[in-house]
Write a protein that holds these residues in place. Structure first.
Motif, PDB file in Angstrom:
ATOM      1  N   THR A 342     -22.511 -62.986 108.422  1.00  0.00           N
ATOM      2  CA  THR A 342     -23.560 -64.341 108.206  1.00  0.00           C
ATOM      3  C   THR A 342     -23.158 -65.265 109.454  1.00  0.00           C
ATOM      4  N   ASP A 344     -21.589 -68.143 109.687  1.00  0.00           N
ATOM      5  CA  ASP A 344     -20.409 -68.879 109.593  1.00  0.00           C
ATOM      6  C   ASP A 344     -19.066 -68.042 109.332  1.00  0.00           C
ATOM      7  N   ASN A 345     -19.333 -66.416 109.137  1.00  0.00           N
ATOM      8  CA  ASN A 345     -18.441 -65.664 108.885  1.00  0.00           C
ATOM      9  C   ASN A 345     -17.923 -65.921 107.448  1.00  0.00           C
ATOM     10  N   SER A 365     -18.785 -60.323 106.098  1.00  0.00           N
ATOM     11  CA  SER A 365     -18.426 -60.637 107.227  1.00  0.00           C
ATOM     12  C   SER A 365     -16.964 -59.715 107.651  1.00  0.00           C
ATOM     13  N   ARG A 400     -26.400 -73.429 101.838  1.00  0.00           N
ATOM     14  CA  ARG A 400     -25.720 -74.164 102.924  1.00  0.00           C
ATOM     15  C   ARG A 400     -26.177 -73.596 104.362  1.00  0.00           C
ATOM     16  N   PHE A 401     -27.124 -72.583 104.626  1.00  0.00           N
ATOM     17  CA  PHE A 401     -27.669 -72.417 105.558  1.00  0.00           C
ATOM     18  C   PHE A 401     -28.772 -73.093 106.111  1.00  0.00           C
ATOM     19  N   VAL A 405     -24.526 -75.538 110.362  1.00  0.00           N
ATOM     20  CA  VAL A 405     -23.248 -74.905 110.099  1.00  0.00           C
ATOM     21  C   VAL A 405     -22.274 -75.879 110.311  1.00  0.00           C
ATOM     22  N   ARG A 406     -21.411 -75.925 109.115  1.00  0.00           N
ATOM     23  CA  ARG A 406     -20.373 -77.126 109.154  1.00  0.00           C
ATOM     24  C   ARG A 406     -19.025 -76.413 109.676  1.00  0.00           C
ATOM     25  N   THR A 408     -16.820 -72.717 109.670  1.00  0.00           N
ATOM     26  CA  THR A 408     -16.804 -71.550 109.968  1.00  0.00           C
ATOM     27  C   THR A 408     -15.265 -70.809 109.558  1.00  0.00           C
ATOM     28  N   GLU A 409     -15.505 -69.277 109.323  1.00  0.00           N
ATOM     29  CA  GLU A 409     -14.047 -68.825 109.234  1.00  0.00           C
ATOM     30  C   GLU A 409     -13.700 -68.459 110.742  1.00  0.00           C
ATOM     31  N   ARG A 410     -12.442 -68.927 110.968  1.00  0.00           N
ATOM     32  CA  ARG A 410     -12.448 -68.824 112.559  1.00  0.00           C
ATOM     33  C   ARG A 410     -11.344 -67.390 112.795  1.00  0.00           C
TER      34      ARG A 410
END
Ligand SMILES: Cc1cc2nc3c(=O)[nH]c(=O)nc-3n(C[C@H](O)[C@H](O)[C@H](O)COP(=O)(O)OP(=O)(O)OC[C@H]3O[C@@H](n4cnc5c(N)ncnc54)[C@H](O)[C@@H]3O)c2cc1C
Length: 413
Positions: A342, A344-345, A365, A400-401, A405-406, A408-410
């Motif tokens: 996705t 934002d993962n 993801s 949310r999309f 994007v606020r 993300t999973e880094r």
């Protein structure tokens, strides 16, 4: 000319009026599309929470999608609180999988060693570890010499440190998906293979009529667990689901005879090792090693052919650089499967906006296997009670999309 007899005439009339189609429709309280690890876990948890009137429709066979191609890694080392919570709950479930389901998962808690090779990665690992510890996870930062003490086969160049969580590990994807599916069936769920969903009609009364290659099904509730095909299935009901399928490989070595590995103190507890920067990962699989690495140039698509050029030009040299012993290890075979990424993962979980009785559990993801136990429980609660005790559920909704994007999973591999 021969005259048709009465029964042939009645049959013909039934067919052209659609009468047969109507009486052939199979119904269930919940219809799940896709018997991967997500659909199977949701089916199991629905039955466990009291609803066994569930049908799972699978176009191939149980686990035949991304699940059977996955590395089976289970880690709690994420950057996002919600993902850490999903992992911690799932690790607890995996550690008593057999007691819960009656089937084995072959869960090995050999730990995950995350390597930092850039200053930025070291900062991220440090921040992650602080957050993970605050949530109660036993995880530690390692100096370069501690990393090398743990895995002496690593080339030390550029390693700035790492983080290690000993309760992370891996399980066997085949055992897990079939464990969930068998436990669901034992509780009354029907899983129907070789049945592809080709269309969905939402009726005025809220019923969803699902057309398949093997007849019609009907239910007030459908759940989209079609993995990388969640987008095409979403389109059948007018939903735009931003799940990007992208190819990932696993390379499997010959049986390891090399004394460097075999005689090292670590072989029996060999951890999953991940270079946080490049995404290169390696772990033991029985008497072999398996490894992979994302290809940042990989295009979106459903192709799962093996890219040997990528192996020859990028992955092969990289694994030999980081683990020099690989110069003398042969590759036995390779496989490729699909990630469902996705923007934002972060996964998409919950009710679909605008259509009652449609639920989504997709876009994992690269974390769908490890999160399947918690996701199954949460989705079953949402479907049966309209709410869940999982406090972060709103973070995962499809809406949310619509906004920029606020977060993300880094820690995305
Ligand atoms: C190389 C690789 C390594 C990975 N490593 C890890 C890892 O270490 N840890 C981890 O957690 N995750 C990992 N993943 C990701 C993981 O595999 C997925 O997140 C997970 O398997 C998703 O499960 P799923 O059930 O949602 O999807 P899937 O397993 O893809 O299941 C979806 C099912 O839906 C079926 N289907 C699709 N369309 C239809 C239709 N129209 N009608 C009926 N059925 C349909 C498919 O046949 C499939 O069986 C990896 C993935 C790859 C490719």
């Amino acid at each position: 000319m021969t005259r048709p007899n009465a029964s042939i005439l009645v049959e013909y009339l039934c067919r052209i009026t659609g009468f047969y189609a109507e009486i052939d429709v199979k119904t269930a309280s919940v219809l799940i599309i896709g018997a991967g690890v997500t659909g199977s876990s949701i089916a199991y948890h629905l039955a466990k929470q009291g609803c066994s009137d569930v049908i799972v429709l699978e176009k191939n066979y149980i686990g035949s999608g991304s699940t059977e191609k996955c590395a089976g890694g289970i880690r709690q080392q994420f950057s996002l609180e919600a993902d850490i919570r999903l992992s911690m709950e799932s690790v607890e479930f995996f550690s008593c999988f057999e007691d819960e389901t009656g089937h084995q998962a072959d869960f090995r808690q050999n730990g995950y060693l995350m390597l930092a090779t850039t200053g930025d990665d070291m900062i991220t690992l440090r921040q992650n570890v602080e957050l993970q510890r605050n949530l109660g996870l036993e995880v530690g930062l390692l100096s370069p010499s501690e990393v090398l003490e743990m895995v002496p086969q690593l080339r030390p160049d550029g390693i700035l440190g790492g983080s290690f969580c000993k309760s992370d590990g891996y399980a066997d994807p085949y055992s897990v998906v079939n464990g969930f599916a068998s436990a669901a069936r034992e509780r009354g769920v029907k899983i129907i293979e070789d049945t592809e969903v080709v269309g969905i009609d939402v009726k005025k009364d809220g019923m969803k009529e699902v057309m398949t290659t093997a007849g019609k099904y009907s239910s007030p509730v459908i759940v989209n667990t079609a993995g990388p095909y969640a987008g095409p299935v979403g389109k059948m009901i007018g939903l735009d689901i931003p799940v990007r399928p992208s190819k990932r490989h696993i390379f499997i070595t010959e049986t390891i005879h090399h004394t460097e590995f075999f005689e090292s103190h670590i072989w029996n507890k060999f951890p999953m090792i991940v270079d946080f920067h490049s995404g290169l990962w390696l772990r033991r699989e029985g008497p072999c090693l398996i490894f992979g690495r994302r290809n940042p140039e990989e295009h979106e698509g459903f192709d799962t052919s093996i890219d040997w050029e990528y192996f020859t030009n990028v992955l092969g040299p990289e694994i030999c650089y980081r683990f020099p012993v690989f110069e003398n290890i042969g590759i036995m075979r390779a496989q490729a499967g699909l990630h469902s990424d996705t923007p934002d993962n972060i996964a998409i979980l919950g009710k679909a906006p605008g259509i009652d009785g449609v639920y989504l559990a997709c876009g994992f993801s690269g974390h769908g296997f490890m999160h399947s136990p918690a996701v199954g429980r949460i989705m079953a609660e949402l479907i049966l009670n309209g709410k869940t005790s999982f406090q972060d559920i709103d973070l995962f909704n499809l809406e949310r999309f619509e906004k920029p994007v606020r977060i993300t999973e880094r820690s995305f591999i």
